[in-house]
Design a protein around this motif. Sequence first.
Motif, PDB file in Angstrom:
ATOM      1  N   SER A  27     -14.877 -19.982 -18.403  1.00 30.56           N
ATOM      2  CA  SER A  27     -14.289 -20.487 -19.651  1.00 30.56           C
ATOM      3  C   SER A  27     -12.817 -20.088 -19.709  1.00 30.56           C
ATOM      4  CB  SER A  27     -15.039 -19.939 -20.859  1.00 30.56           C
ATOM      5  OG  SER A  27     -14.909 -18.538 -20.901  1.00 30.56           O
ATOM      6  N   GLY A  28     -12.027 -20.916 -20.387  1.00 30.01           N
ATOM      7  CA  GLY A  28     -10.588 -20.681 -20.433  1.00 30.01           C
ATOM      8  C   GLY A  28     -10.125 -20.201 -21.793  1.00 30.01           C
ATOM      9  N   SER A  29      -8.961 -19.558 -21.808  1.00 28.24           N
ATOM     10  CA  SER A  29      -8.357 -19.108 -23.061  1.00 28.24           C
ATOM     11  C   SER A  29      -6.876 -19.488 -23.022  1.00 28.24           C
ATOM     12  CB  SER A  29      -8.524 -17.591 -23.190  1.00 28.24           C
ATOM     13  OG  SER A  29      -7.752 -17.121 -24.268  1.00 28.24           O
ATOM     14  N   PHE A  30      -6.469 -20.318 -23.973  1.00 27.48           N
ATOM     15  CA  PHE A  30      -5.102 -20.844 -23.994  1.00 27.48           C
ATOM     16  C   PHE A  30      -4.130 -19.804 -24.540  1.00 27.48           C
ATOM     17  CE2 PHE A  30      -1.829 -23.504 -26.258  1.00 27.48           C
ATOM     18  CZ  PHE A  30      -1.195 -23.953 -25.103  1.00 27.48           C
ATOM     19  N   GLN A  31      -3.029 -19.578 -23.819  1.00 33.14           N
ATOM     20  CA  GLN A  31      -2.010 -18.597 -24.208  1.00 33.14           C
ATOM     21  C   GLN A  31      -0.858 -19.329 -24.921  1.00 33.14           C
ATOM     22  OE1 GLN A  31      -2.908 -15.232 -23.149  1.00 33.14           O
ATOM     23  NE2 GLN A  31      -4.726 -16.501 -22.841  1.00 33.14           N
ATOM     24  N   PHE A  74       3.023 -20.317 -23.639  1.00 30.81           N
ATOM     25  CA  PHE A  74       3.169 -21.763 -23.437  1.00 30.81           C
ATOM     26  C   PHE A  74       4.445 -22.268 -24.121  1.00 30.81           C
ATOM     27  CE2 PHE A  74       2.194 -25.965 -25.441  1.00 30.81           C
ATOM     28  CZ  PHE A  74       2.191 -26.744 -24.290  1.00 30.81           C
ATOM     29  N   CYS A  75       4.665 -21.855 -25.371  1.00 30.06           N
ATOM     30  CA  CYS A  75       5.854 -22.299 -26.114  1.00 30.06           C
ATOM     31  C   CYS A  75       7.131 -21.689 -25.538  1.00 30.06           C
ATOM     32  CB  CYS A  75       5.725 -21.938 -27.595  1.00 30.06           C
ATOM     33  SG  CYS A  75       4.447 -22.881 -28.455  1.00 30.06           S
ATOM     34  N   LYS A  76       7.051 -20.416 -25.145  1.00 24.19           N
ATOM     35  CA  LYS A  76       8.234 -19.721 -24.612  1.00 24.19           C
ATOM     36  C   LYS A  76       8.688 -20.292 -23.276  1.00 24.19           C
ATOM     37  CE  LYS A  76       8.486 -15.018 -26.415  1.00 24.19           C
ATOM     38  NZ  LYS A  76       8.258 -13.601 -26.078  1.00 24.19           N
ATOM     39  N   ALA A  77       7.759 -20.918 -22.551  1.00 23.65           N
ATOM     40  CA  ALA A  77       8.067 -21.417 -21.202  1.00 23.65           C
ATOM     41  C   ALA A  77       9.052 -22.586 -21.217  1.00 23.65           C
ATOM     42  CB  ALA A  77       6.780 -21.836 -20.497  1.00 23.65           C
ATOM     43  N   ILE A  78       9.274 -23.178 -22.386  1.00 23.91           N
ATOM     44  CA  ILE A  78      10.212 -24.305 -22.497  1.00 23.91           C
ATOM     45  C   ILE A  78      11.617 -23.762 -22.752  1.00 23.91           C
ATOM     46  CG2 ILE A  78      10.877 -26.218 -24.026  1.00 23.91           C
ATOM     47  CD1 ILE A  78       8.659 -27.202 -22.461  1.00 23.91           C
TER      48      ILE A  78
END
Length: 434
Positions: A386-390, A394-398
Amino acid sequence: ASEGKDGASAAENTPPQLPQGKQGERSSVFYSAGQFFFEYLVVVSLKKMPDGHYEPKITYQFPKRENLLKGQKEEEERLLQAIPLFCFPDGNNWAPITEFTSETFSFVLTNVDGSRKIGYCRRLLPSGRGVRLPEVFCIISCLGCFGLFSKILDEVEKRRQISMAVIYPFMQGLRESPFPAPGKTVTIKSFIPESGTELIELTRPVDAHLEHVEFQALLQRLSPHLILHIFASAMLERRLIFLAEELSVLSQCIHAVAALLYPFTWAHTYIPVLPECLLDTVCCPTPFMVGIQMRHLQRVLEQPMEEALIVDLCEGKIIRAVGDEEEILPGKLQNEMLISLNRHNNNNNVHTSEQVNALVSEAFVQFFVRLVGHYGSHIKWGRSGSGSFQERAFCKAIASKSCRRLLKKFVKTNMFSLFIEEAEKSRIPQEGNG
C-alpha cells in the motif's frame, strides 16, 4: 450530489480511474466492451392535465422487464420516474405546434450506489398534419458515447416517420449486438418497409475517454481565453453555471468542460440540463456544474447564491465571475495552452471533430503532466504494497512559485484526493514525469 426526483440523482460523482497503459484506457464499466448497448428505449410524450397544462409521461418502453427482484423493481421505478423530468427540463410551457427542429441532448443520472446511467435524447415533432406536440425518444445506457448514440437516434427518428412498429425490430437487433471495443465496428441488419434490408455500421472511437465529447462545441462559442478561465474554475472545484437556449448546446458544452479535467473527474453535482423545478440547485454551497436555459437567467440571478462563474454560451461571455480567474493558472503554462487552443480554433474547418478532440485534450493533459506528473515519485510504498502520498514533498518539488501556489490549492480538491486514493491502492509506483 443533487438528487433528482425519487432518489435518482443527476450528479455525476464516480471516482476517477487512473490511466493504465495507453492514455485513454480506463477500467471503468462505463467504457467496457461486450455489454448491452442500452438498457431501455423510452418515449416521453406530453399529456394534457385537467388544469390545462402539459406533463411529460412515458408512453412507450422497450424492453418491458418481467420477473424483477424487489430491489431491481424499485430501482427501475425510480429511474422511470426521473426520466420524464430530464426529457422535458424546460417545464410545462408547451402548446401544440406545426414546426419544430429536432434536437439531441443528454443527461446523467447517478443511482444511490454511485452507478451512473446516461440518457441520450432526441426531441422531435411526430410526422403528421396540423398542430401536434413534440415527443422525446430517450435511450438509457451505462455507456458514454455521444456520437454513436446520436447515430442510433438518427435511425430511430427515420423509423418514427414511418411507424412506431418499425422501431422495435431495429432496437431488438441493437440489443442483441455486443458493444464494440474502441476502434471496432458492429453492423446491425435492419429491414425498412419499401426500402428493404439496410446494414447500419456503428463504429466506436479509438480513444475511450473522448467518446462523450465534442470540444468544437466549446471552441465555436467561447474564446480560448474564456475556456481557460472556466477550466481554472472547474479545476479548483468552484460553482459553474452555463446558460444557453438549446438543450443540445448545454449538454455538449458541459460534457466538454468536464472532459478538460482528464485524467481527473469532476466529483460533485453535475447536471448538464437542469430541469426548471430544480433551479434552486444554484443555491447549494457545495461545488456544482449545471446547464440552465437562457429564459431562466433572471430567476437564476435573483437566487441567493454563493460566488459562482456564470457563462453565457449564446453571447460567448462571462455574466458573473469570482474575479480572480485570470490569476489562477501560472502565466507560462496558460500562454502555452492559449497558443495551442488558438491554433486548433483557427484550423477548425481543417481538422475533423475527432482530430480537434485529440489535439485539445492533449494540450490539457500536458498541462496536468507539467503540474502533477511527478506524483508517482512522492508515493511511499510500504512492504504490504500500500502507498502513502507525501503531499508536502510533492508540492515543494515544483520550482516555479506560481505553479506551487496553484498546486497547494489543487491538492485540496476532491478530484485530486480521489485520484491519489486510487494511485495509493494501485501498488505499482507510477514513473515521475518531472
